[in-house]
Design a protein around this motif. Structure first.
Motif, short mmCIF file in Angstrom:
data_model
loop_
_atom_site.label_atom_id
_atom_site.label_comp_id
_atom_site.label_asym_id
_atom_site.label_seq_id
_atom_site.Cartn_x
_atom_site.Cartn_y
_atom_site.Cartn_z
N TRP A 542 0.81 -1.06 0.05
CA TRP A 542 -0.09 -0.01 -0.05
C TRP A 542 0.93 1.19 -0.04
O TRP A 542 0.26 2.45 -0.10
CB TRP A 542 -0.98 0.03 1.31
N THR A 543 2.26 1.15 0.31
CA THR A 543 3.08 2.35 0.28
C THR A 543 3.89 2.54 -1.11
O THR A 543 4.51 3.41 -1.18
CB THR A 543 4.13 2.07 1.47
N PRO A 551 -7.62 9.22 4.22
CA PRO A 551 -7.68 10.08 5.25
C PRO A 551 -7.33 9.58 6.57
O PRO A 551 -7.49 8.33 6.89
CB PRO A 551 -9.36 10.46 5.39
N ASN A 552 -6.77 10.41 7.40
CA ASN A 552 -5.97 9.77 8.72
C ASN A 552 -7.03 9.01 9.44
O ASN A 552 -6.82 7.99 10.14
CB ASN A 552 -5.64 10.77 9.69
N VAL A 553 -8.41 9.34 9.60
CA VAL A 553 -9.30 8.77 10.33
C VAL A 553 -9.61 7.44 9.99
O VAL A 553 -10.12 6.58 10.61
CB VAL A 553 -10.70 9.67 10.37
N ILE A 558 -7.66 1.16 9.00
CA ILE A 558 -7.22 0.22 8.14
C ILE A 558 -5.94 -0.71 8.24
O ILE A 558 -5.82 -1.89 8.20
CB ILE A 558 -7.10 0.94 6.75
N LEU A 559 -5.11 0.21 8.68
CA LEU A 559 -3.62 -0.21 9.15
C LEU A 559 -3.72 -1.28 10.21
O LEU A 559 -2.45 -1.79 10.77
CB LEU A 559 -2.64 0.76 9.24
N GLY A 560 -4.66 -1.09 11.18
CA GLY A 560 -4.71 -2.02 12.13
C GLY A 560 -5.20 -3.48 11.59
O GLY A 560 -5.38 -4.50 12.44
N LEU A 569 -4.97 -4.71 0.36
CA LEU A 569 -6.22 -4.60 -0.59
C LEU A 569 -7.24 -3.57 -0.12
O LEU A 569 -7.62 -2.75 -1.12
CB LEU A 569 -6.99 -5.87 -0.60
N VAL A 570 -7.60 -3.57 1.17
CA VAL A 570 -8.68 -2.53 1.48
C VAL A 570 -8.14 -1.04 1.33
O VAL A 570 -8.36 -0.33 0.84
CB VAL A 570 -9.13 -2.90 2.93
#
Length: 995
Positions: A542-543, A551-553, A558-560, A569-570
């Motif tokens: 993803w990077t 968005p950070n919120v 997602i990164l959790g 994928l998400v």
């Protein structure tokens, strides 16, 4: 004649370069004929080139004793040279095909003009005015020859000419070529101007039912004799070479057909005439035989013309024509029956009657039409391209690149049609082994070039494929495909579930990452990620692109996600969906969001709600950019979802502020004021600043028509906006011990920042809401103490007229906001006269007087049909007129000032007289007097000009006063009508000046 003149004439006549009248010419002619028959190399020029030599010698200008260049003299030497040129042409039987190939346009023009002259055609006479039947046969034939050449030259000039590669540059040669080119262009221009007359002459010749005669060497010799020696033989019907009436008709019909065919490119009806002439020519050749003609017609070219005319003049009663594939294709292209066109190409794959070039030209024309915006032709282009490709395969030609491009993204429908064409293009029972081998190789290579094994299975399981390839060949192909993708069984169809799509063959990581960045297909994205994670588990994919922003919120949630493949994928699906939404690619955005929603539904209710929220925002964007533009109300389902989002009470759901902002703006734009005012839950109003702002705006708009005392919500909205535009003051002690005041522009005292408020307002499109918020800011702008020029606005009276703490308001930011808001409002409706007046007032307040006049005039124009009706008094108030007067005064347009003073309820004579006293005026001054209807002003002008001694201007003023409709004794209605007409003309003149 003097002795000296006689000597000069004798010297000229006896020059060595002058050929004898007959003997030298006959000698050269005999030599040329011997050269032609025996084909021996000879230094003598060919017969046609003699014409050039003779005419060039005859047309050389002469030089007199004073070294002045004069036209060629009409002496005996030049007459003999011209006669010799005519004799050479007569020897060639005046065959225009031969003459046109060897002679340039200027030379042939000179030759034929000499023929007209010697045939006694009166110079300057229009050929169309001459009755051919009453002329001697040789004279009529000379006119026909000239006009046939004129028509043929026009037709020939329309054909493209291959440029000859120039040799080493030589100045004299280049000058000669340039002169000849200019001369040719001038002659062509004249011939084209006379083309209609030439056509009429030739059409008239078709009505002649008699034989004609053309000059021979003998008749030309007789004409050259002294007048007393001619016995009249040249005037009789038996002199010269006989041309039969049928031969004349054949020649003329062919030439007329050619010119009509050329004119048909701009007038399709003329093609019918061309068809008639060409078919008549064909009949005459068949009847008389081409060998009997003294001229030649290119029968292959004639056949081509006839074929083209058949196609271009299609008719339902011509059975033989309809049987021709060319005419059928032309008819389909003309009528837009493209499916029939595909059928014709498919049938021709069996007969192979259409040439490859013709097939390609039809395909190019279809591509051009498709590129001009006809999307329906994309499918037709593909089908015709497939028919052409299969035809190329069967004939052993190389496959065109267009087929490869169109087949980059195959689909089930494309594969089905390709197999249908392959099956219909060959009869397996009667086909040769070579044809079968070519078709088998084509299908085999097609399979090897495909990545999607579902399509490979469609081809390899088709009946044609099974019959063409032997068992061992099919097994070898299947083994090759299995090596490419070991996880696929070709005997079973792959399932289409999102989770069960198989990954494709392995390629290097760099290529896959590149594909991942470019792809917007969710299924393809998942395939690539599965392959990448199969190659390495150390990378976070993803990077790989800095453009993927979430968005950070949302990012924290997602990164959790623990599973790295699911996390990648998400994240990528959401980032790509947000990007597509931002660039208004709503179709791909919806596909990406839908795939992401399906993915997160099973393991994360929180992310599921996030995706539902984003899809709601996407649906709002889609409607506003599509049906909403034309004023179509959104579906009730969408309005219900918007309300549901605002009332949502799910804990711990990450929310983006922009969604709430868009939802409130959406409800305001579609006048859902009742819901915002009465039905929004109170906790939501207290916690969401956009909902609170939307509620106050909706309530204020609802109460605008009501009494003044009921506008409590207007005061509440005023206080909220004032608080947003207030600055927080802080005191800071400097290094020198002094205390300074610091102002923070973006105050945290209000419910939101001023930039956020401005961003929200720029999402509104409803005129009443925009007018309300705009009038609020205008009132806030006018409240400041140091304001010189107020700005006018609609509904401005509903707002409070004072602020307790003026120092706390950032009036500079308010002024900037007013400018931005009115500019935005005019992008929504450029014809709102109240908004135009605000824009004009802003320019007036900032001393931009020309721009201010532009908008004042535009405001009046849009509400009066460009001043054809009366401008409403609430638009052109006294304040607006006074500002227009001031603008004109400061622009030194003093006559305009005087005229505008009449527009006030009480005519301002003082200002008008003072303006008229100014002598340095930048406007049209006395030409404006016709727009003055106030007699007092006109009388003052008369006095003023008399005092200055300006008699002409005084007369103009007197003329204006003297108009009967300005008579003070007239009824009031007449006077008002006169004033209104002058107002209209003056304002229209001003508008043309400042627009």
């Amino acid at each position: 004649m003097s002795a000296e003149a006689a000597d000069r004439e004798a010297a000229t006549s006896s020059r060595p370069c002058t050929p004898p009248q007959t003997s030298w010419f006959e000698f050269v002619l005999e030599e040329a004929l011997l050269e032609q028959h025996l084909q021996k190399p000879s230094p003598d020029p060919p017969p046609v080139q003699l014409i050039v030599q003779f005419l060039e010698q005859a047309s050389k200008p002469s030089v007199n004793e004073q070294n002045q260049v004069q036209p060629p003299p009409d002496n005996k030497r030049n007459r003999i040279l011209k006669l010799l040129a005519l004799k050479v042409a007569a020897h060639l039987k005046w065959d225009l095909d031969v003459l046109e190939k060897s002679l340039s346009v200027p030379v042939l023009n000179m030759l034929l003009n000499e023929l007209l002259c010697i045939s006694k055609v009166p110079p300057g006479t229009k050929h169309v005015d001459v009755d051919l039947s009453s002329l001697p046969p040789t004279t009529a034939m000379a006119i026909l020859l000239y006009n046939r050449w004129a028509i043929r030259t026009i037709v020939q000039s329309s054909f493209p000419v291959k440029q000859v590669k120039p040799g080493p540059p030589q100045l004299n040669v280049m000058n000669h070529i340039q002169q000849e080119k200019e001369l040719t262009e001038n002659i062509l221009k004249v011939l084209k101007e006379q083309a209609v007359d030439s056509i009429l002459v030739l059409e008239g010749a078709l009505k002649l039912n008699k034989d004609l005669y053309v000059h021979t060497i003998r008749t030309l010799d007789l004409l050259a004799m002294e007048p007393g020696m001619v016995n009249g033989e040249t005037e009789s019907s038996t002199a010269g070479l006989k041309i039969s009436a049928e031969e004349i008709q054949c020649q003329v019909c062919y030439d007329l057909g050619a010119i009509y065919f050329q004119q048909g490119s701009t007038n399709a009806a003329v093609h019918e005439k061309a068809k008639e002439k060409f078919f008549k020519t064909k009949e005459l050749i068949a009847k008389n035989g081409s060998s009997s003609l003294h001229f030649t017609i290119d029968e292959e070219r004639l056949a081509g013309y006839c074929q083209a005319c058949k196609v271009l003049t299609s008719s339902s009663d011509d059975a033989s024509q309809q049987a021709t594939p060319y005419s059928q294709i032309h008819s389909c292209m003309k009528s837009g029956k493209y499916q029939d066109l595909v059928k014709i190409f498919l049938e021709d794959n069996l007969t192979l009657s259409l040439p490859e070039q013709f097939r390609q030209s039809v395909l190019r024309e279809l591509f051009q039409k498709a590129q001009q915006g006809n999307d329906a032709l994309d499918e037709v282009c593909f089908k015709v391209c497939v028919c052409n490709t299969v035809c190329d395969v069967l004939q052993g030609r190389i496959i065109d690149i267009q087929f490869c491009q169109l087949f980059l993204k195959p689909s089930k429908e494309k594969i089905d049609f390709l197999l249908e064409v392959c099956s219909g293009s060959m009869n397996l029972e009667n086909a040769s082994e070579e044809l079968k081998r070519r078709m088998a190789a084509f299908l085999k290579n097609l399979c090897l070039g495909m990545e999607d094994l579902q399509f490979v299975f469609m081809i390899s399981s088709h009946e044609l494929f099974i019959k063409l390839l032997k068992d061992d060949e099919r097994k070898l192909l299947i083994d090759q495909m299995r090596k490419r993708s070991p996880r696929i069984n070709l005997c079973t169809k792959p399932v289409t579930s999102f989770y069960d799509i198989p990954a494709s063959a392995s390629v290097n990581i760099g290529q896959l990452e590149h594909q991942l960045i470019l792809s917007v297909d969710p299924w393809r994205i998942r395939q690539i990620l599965i392959e990448l994670h199969g190659m390495t588990s150390e990378r976070q994919f993803w990077t790989i692109s800095s453009k993927w922003e979430v968005p950070n919120v949302y990012g924290n949630v997602i990164l959790g996600i623990k599973d790295s493949l699911t996390r990648d994928l998400v994240y990528i699906l959401m980032a790509k969906g947000l990007h597509c939404s931002a660039i208004k690619d709503f179709v791909h955005a919806k596909q990406l969001f839908a795939a992401c929603l399906e993915l997160v539904t099973e393991f994360s209710p929180k992310l599921r709600q996030v995706m539902l929220n984003e899809m709601l925002l996407l649906d709002i964007y889609t409607h506003e950019a599509g049906a909403g533009v034309s004023g179509e109300r959104p579906p009730s389902d969408l309005i219900s979802r918007v309300r549901g989002y605002l009332e949502m009470r799910v804990p711990d759901i990450p929310l983006r502020q922009v969604i709430a902002e868009e939802c409130v703006a959406f409800l305001l734009n579609w006048c859902e004021n009742e819901y915002l005012t009465m039905q929004v839950p109170l906790p939501l109003v207290q916690t969401n600043p956009y909902v609170k702002l939307g509620q106050l705006l909706a309530a204020t708009c609802k109460e605008l028509p009501g009494p003044k005392e009921s506008r409590r919500t207007a005061k509440d909205l005023w206080e909220v906006v004032v608080q947003i535009c207030s600055v927080s003051n802080q005191h800071k002690r400097g290094s020198d011990g002094r205390v300074s005041l610091i102002k923070h522009r973006e105050s945290t005292l209000g419910i939101m920042y001023r930039s956020e408020l401005l961003s929200f307002i720029k999402k509104l499109r409803e005129p009443l809401v925009l007018t309300t918020i705009l009038s609020l800011f205008v009132k806030l702008h006018n409240v400041r103490e140091d304001i010189v020029n107020d700005i006018a606005a609609e509904h401005i009276s509903i707002w409070p007229s004072s602020i307790p703490n003026l120092q706390s308001v950032d009036f500079e930011a308010v002024a900037i906001t007013v400018k931005e808001l009115v500019s935005y409002a005019l992008t929504i409706n450029a014809n709102n006269h109240f908004w135009l007046i605000i824009q004009a007032d802003i320019y007036f307040a900032t001393n931009q007087y020309s721009a201010a006049l532009h908008y004042y005039l535009q405001a009046g124009a849009v509400c009066s049909d460009f001043f054809n009706k009366m401008v409403p008094p609430d638009v052109y108030t006294d304040q607006v007129i006074k500002r227009m007067i001031k603008c004109c005064s400061l622009l030194n347009c003093h006559t305009q000032v005087a005229i505008l003073c009449q527009f006030l309820r009480e005519v301002d004579y003082k200002t008008a007289f003072k303006a008229l006293q100014e002598q340095n005026s930048h406007d049209a001054m006395d030409s404006y007097y016709e727009y003055i209807w106030d007699v007092t002003i006109l009388e003052y002008l008369t006095y003023l000009h008399h005092k200055r001694g300006e008699t002409d201007k005084r007369q103009i003023a007197i003329k204006a006063i003297g108009q009967t409709e300005l008579n003070a004794s007239n009824p009031e209605e007449v006077l008002q009508l006169a004033a209104q007409r002058r107002k209209k003309k003056f304002l229209q003149a001003m508008a043309k000046l400042y627009f």
